[in-house]
Motif scaffolding. Structure first.
Motif, PDB file in Angstrom:
ATOM      1  N   LEU A  58       0.840  -1.195   0.000  1.00  0.00           N
ATOM      2  CA  LEU A  58       0.000   0.000   0.000  1.00  0.00           C
ATOM      3  C   LEU A  58       0.873   1.241   0.000  1.00  0.00           C
ATOM      4  CD1 LEU A  58      -2.799   1.443   0.450  1.00  0.00           C
ATOM      5  CD2 LEU A  58      -2.339   1.201   2.899  1.00  0.00           C
ATOM      6  N   GLN A  59       0.468   2.221  -0.803  1.00  0.00           N
ATOM      7  CA  GLN A  59       1.086   3.540  -0.752  1.00  0.00           C
ATOM      8  C   GLN A  59      -0.011   4.567  -0.934  1.00  0.00           C
ATOM      9  OE1 GLN A  59       4.626   4.298  -3.047  1.00  0.00           O
ATOM     10  NE2 GLN A  59       4.144   6.469  -3.234  1.00  0.00           N
ATOM     11  N   VAL A  60      -0.071   5.522  -0.014  1.00  0.00           N
ATOM     12  CA  VAL A  60      -1.034   6.618  -0.109  1.00  0.00           C
ATOM     13  C   VAL A  60      -0.232   7.913  -0.147  1.00  0.00           C
ATOM     14  CG1 VAL A  60      -2.938   7.843   1.006  1.00  0.00           C
ATOM     15  CG2 VAL A  60      -2.834   5.347   1.102  1.00  0.00           C
ATOM     16  N   THR A  61      -0.516   8.724  -1.164  1.00  0.00           N
ATOM     17  CA  THR A  61       0.169   9.998  -1.343  1.00  0.00           C
ATOM     18  C   THR A  61      -0.886  11.085  -1.486  1.00  0.00           C
ATOM     19  OG1 THR A  61       1.985   8.882  -2.477  1.00  0.00           O
ATOM     20  CG2 THR A  61       1.833  11.254  -2.772  1.00  0.00           C
ATOM     21  N   LEU A  62      -0.656  12.195  -0.808  1.00  0.00           N
ATOM     22  CA  LEU A  62      -1.549  13.343  -0.920  1.00  0.00           C
ATOM     23  C   LEU A  62      -0.988  14.315  -1.948  1.00  0.00           C
ATOM     24  CD1 LEU A  62      -2.262  14.048   2.870  1.00  0.00           C
ATOM     25  CD2 LEU A  62      -3.646  12.728   1.272  1.00  0.00           C
ATOM     26  N   ASN A  63      -1.865  15.108  -2.586  1.00  0.00           N
ATOM     27  CA  ASN A  63      -1.403  16.120  -3.537  1.00  0.00           C
ATOM     28  C   ASN A  63      -0.621  17.220  -2.822  1.00  0.00           C
ATOM     29  OD1 ASN A  63      -2.340  15.077  -6.036  1.00  0.00           O
ATOM     30  ND2 ASN A  63      -4.418  15.614  -5.432  1.00  0.00           N
ATOM     31  N   SER A  64      -1.053  17.568  -1.632  1.00  0.00           N
ATOM     32  CA  SER A  64      -0.325  18.527  -0.799  1.00  0.00           C
ATOM     33  C   SER A  64      -0.701  18.228   0.642  1.00  0.00           C
ATOM     34  CB  SER A  64      -0.689  19.970  -1.165  1.00  0.00           C
ATOM     35  OG  SER A  64      -2.043  20.208  -0.872  1.00  0.00           O
ATOM     36  N   LEU A  89      -5.227 -14.879   4.470  1.00  0.00           N
ATOM     37  CA  LEU A  89      -6.592 -14.382   4.590  1.00  0.00           C
ATOM     38  C   LEU A  89      -7.584 -15.434   4.121  1.00  0.00           C
ATOM     39  CD1 LEU A  89      -6.082 -10.798   3.126  1.00  0.00           C
ATOM     40  CD2 LEU A  89      -6.388 -11.402   5.530  1.00  0.00           C
ATOM     41  N   PRO A  90      -8.644 -15.647   4.895  1.00  0.00           N
ATOM     42  CA  PRO A  90      -9.680 -16.593   4.465  1.00  0.00           C
ATOM     43  C   PRO A  90     -10.671 -15.918   3.523  1.00  0.00           C
ATOM     44  CG  PRO A  90     -10.176 -15.781   6.656  1.00  0.00           C
ATOM     45  CD  PRO A  90      -8.853 -15.179   6.266  1.00  0.00           C
ATOM     46  N   ALA A  91     -11.364 -16.732   2.749  1.00  0.00           N
ATOM     47  CA  ALA A  91     -12.433 -16.213   1.891  1.00  0.00           C
ATOM     48  C   ALA A  91     -13.468 -15.519   2.763  1.00  0.00           C
ATOM     49  CB  ALA A  91     -13.065 -17.349   1.103  1.00  0.00           C
ATOM     50  N   GLY A  92     -14.006 -14.420   2.286  1.00  0.00           N
ATOM     51  CA  GLY A  92     -14.993 -13.662   3.049  1.00  0.00           C
ATOM     52  C   GLY A  92     -14.403 -12.487   3.806  1.00  0.00           C
ATOM     53  N   SER A  93     -13.078 -12.423   3.915  1.00  0.00           N
ATOM     54  CA  SER A  93     -12.445 -11.281   4.579  1.00  0.00           C
ATOM     55  C   SER A  93     -12.659 -10.025   3.749  1.00  0.00           C
ATOM     56  CB  SER A  93     -10.941 -11.500   4.729  1.00  0.00           C
ATOM     57  OG  SER A  93     -10.660 -12.592   5.545  1.00  0.00           O
ATOM     58  N   THR A  94     -12.626  -8.887   4.411  1.00  0.00           N
ATOM     59  CA  THR A  94     -12.727  -7.617   3.709  1.00  0.00           C
ATOM     60  C   THR A  94     -11.512  -6.757   4.034  1.00  0.00           C
ATOM     61  OG1 THR A  94     -14.012  -6.666   5.516  1.00  0.00           O
ATOM     62  CG2 THR A  94     -15.254  -7.601   3.661  1.00  0.00           C
ATOM     63  N   LEU A  95     -11.095  -5.973   3.055  1.00  0.00           N
ATOM     64  CA  LEU A  95      -9.975  -5.050   3.222  1.00  0.00           C
ATOM     65  C   LEU A  95     -10.496  -3.630   3.048  1.00  0.00           C
ATOM     66  CD1 LEU A  95      -7.286  -6.836   1.019  1.00  0.00           C
ATOM     67  CD2 LEU A  95      -7.519  -6.944   3.503  1.00  0.00           C
ATOM     68  N   GLU A  96     -10.085  -2.738   3.960  1.00  0.00           N
ATOM     69  CA  GLU A  96     -10.508  -1.342   3.875  1.00  0.00           C
ATOM     70  C   GLU A  96      -9.344  -0.451   4.295  1.00  0.00           C
ATOM     71  OE1 GLU A  96     -14.074   1.607   5.438  1.00  0.00           O
ATOM     72  OE2 GLU A  96     -13.897  -0.402   6.271  1.00  0.00           O
ATOM     73  N   VAL A  97      -9.119   0.612   3.527  1.00  0.00           N
ATOM     74  CA  VAL A  97      -8.068   1.577   3.823  1.00  0.00           C
ATOM     75  C   VAL A  97      -8.709   2.838   4.375  1.00  0.00           C
ATOM     76  CG1 VAL A  97      -6.207   2.988   2.856  1.00  0.00           C
ATOM     77  CG2 VAL A  97      -6.575   0.670   2.015  1.00  0.00           C
ATOM     78  N   THR A  98      -8.168   3.313   5.491  1.00  0.00           N
ATOM     79  CA  THR A  98      -8.654   4.568   6.068  1.00  0.00           C
ATOM     80  C   THR A  98      -7.492   5.548   6.179  1.00  0.00           C
ATOM     81  OG1 THR A  98      -8.311   3.772   8.326  1.00  0.00           O
ATOM     82  CG2 THR A  98     -10.505   3.481   7.394  1.00  0.00           C
ATOM     83  N   VAL A  99      -7.801   6.811   5.924  1.00  0.00           N
ATOM     84  CA  VAL A  99      -6.828   7.900   6.036  1.00  0.00           C
ATOM     85  C   VAL A  99      -7.496   9.001   6.842  1.00  0.00           C
ATOM     86  CG1 VAL A  99      -5.423   9.590   4.788  1.00  0.00           C
ATOM     87  CG2 VAL A  99      -5.882   7.358   3.766  1.00  0.00           C
ATOM     88  N   ASN A 100      -6.833   9.460   7.902  1.00  0.00           N
ATOM     89  CA  ASN A 100      -7.430  10.542   8.686  1.00  0.00           C
ATOM     90  C   ASN A 100      -6.830  11.885   8.255  1.00  0.00           C
ATOM     91  OD1 ASN A 100      -4.922  10.249   9.882  1.00  0.00           O
ATOM     92  ND2 ASN A 100      -5.662  10.748  11.925  1.00  0.00           N
ATOM     93  N   SER A 121      -8.629  20.524   1.890  1.00  0.00           N
ATOM     94  CA  SER A 121      -7.750  20.786   0.744  1.00  0.00           C
ATOM     95  C   SER A 121      -6.763  19.638   0.504  1.00  0.00           C
ATOM     96  CB  SER A 121      -6.974  22.086   0.970  1.00  0.00           C
ATOM     97  OG  SER A 121      -6.160  21.960   2.126  1.00  0.00           O
ATOM     98  N   GLU A 122      -6.629  18.751   1.463  1.00  0.00           N
ATOM     99  CA  GLU A 122      -5.717  17.612   1.308  1.00  0.00           C
ATOM    100  C   GLU A 122      -6.446  16.504   0.557  1.00  0.00           C
ATOM    101  OE1 GLU A 122      -4.918  17.032   5.427  1.00  0.00           O
ATOM    102  OE2 GLU A 122      -3.110  18.250   5.351  1.00  0.00           O
ATOM    103  N   THR A 123      -6.025  16.289  -0.670  1.00  0.00           N
ATOM    104  CA  THR A 123      -6.684  15.299  -1.521  1.00  0.00           C
ATOM    105  C   THR A 123      -5.692  14.210  -1.911  1.00  0.00           C
ATOM    106  OG1 THR A 123      -6.180  16.624  -3.479  1.00  0.00           O
ATOM    107  CG2 THR A 123      -8.356  16.940  -2.457  1.00  0.00           C
ATOM    108  N   ILE A 124      -6.226  13.057  -2.247  1.00  0.00           N
ATOM    109  CA  ILE A 124      -5.410  11.908  -2.630  1.00  0.00           C
ATOM    110  C   ILE A 124      -4.813  12.128  -4.022  1.00  0.00           C
ATOM    111  CG2 ILE A 124      -5.493   9.427  -3.168  1.00  0.00           C
ATOM    112  CD1 ILE A 124      -5.880   9.938  -0.239  1.00  0.00           C
TER     113      ILE A 124
END
Length: 177
Positions: A95-101, A141-152, A157-160
């Motif tokens: 995973l890599q998350v980068t903000l525009n600013s 990971l077993p079948a049925g698992s869910t993946l979710e990414v959260t960013v606080n 003005s801070e956008t992905i």
């Protein structure tokens, strides 16, 4: 007389070495072939399948859009906000998350990849680079698992940065025991 015994022992020794070599060769071939464990037709044993997702931002929520879809392994749920695992296996997650600013004076922003409220990957966006860098881990990971990414994020003005934010998943077949 000693010559005859020496000759027959040499033949026995050669036969024994030949037999051991053939058995060892057979074991090596058997061990390293795909017939050792059952395999999936589309994913050969020892191989994997890579799925790449890019981040898009919709109303401050991250939505994952696949670049290489394979609905047999992972599908999007809740409009792409959550990814649902379809098969048991080992998953190499990057995973890599980068903000525009980003606000250099603000506290670092927390980023996490969760599966059923368990943090699989956790990192912070560096205020100098506005990015987490690469976060990676292998997880069963077993079948049925869910993946979710959260960013606080703190400011609207801070956008992905959609070009540099991505989730790469490599599925590795898990042979039954």
């Amino acid at each position: 007389m000693p010559q005859h015994i020496h000759s027959s022992l040499t033949h026995v020794l050669l036969l024994w070495i030949t037999t051991l070599s053939v058995v060892q060769l057979g074991f090596i071939v058997f061990f390293f072939t795909a017939g050792q464990y059952p395999s999936e037709p589309e994913i050969p044993l020892g191989g994997g399948k890579m799925l790449t997702f890019r981040a898009t931002e919709v109303n401050r929520n991250i939505k994952w859009v696949t670049k290489s879809p394979d609905e047999r392994l992972i599908s999007g749920a809740e409009g792409g906000k959550v990814l649902k695992i379809k098969r048991d296996g080992y998953y190499f997650l990057t995973l890599q998350v980068t903000l525009n600013s980003c606000n250099a004076k603000a506290l670092w922003h927390r980023v996490s990849l969760k599966a059923k409220d368990k943090d699989l990957l956790k990192g912070w966006i560096n205020n100098n680079t506005c990015s987490t860098g690469s976060l990676a881990k292998v997880e069963e990971l077993p079948a049925g698992s869910t993946l979710e990414v959260t960013v606080n994020k703190t400011a609207p003005s801070e956008t992905i940065n959609e070009e540099e934010s991505h989730l790469d998943i490599i599925y590795i077949f898990k042979p039954w025991k």
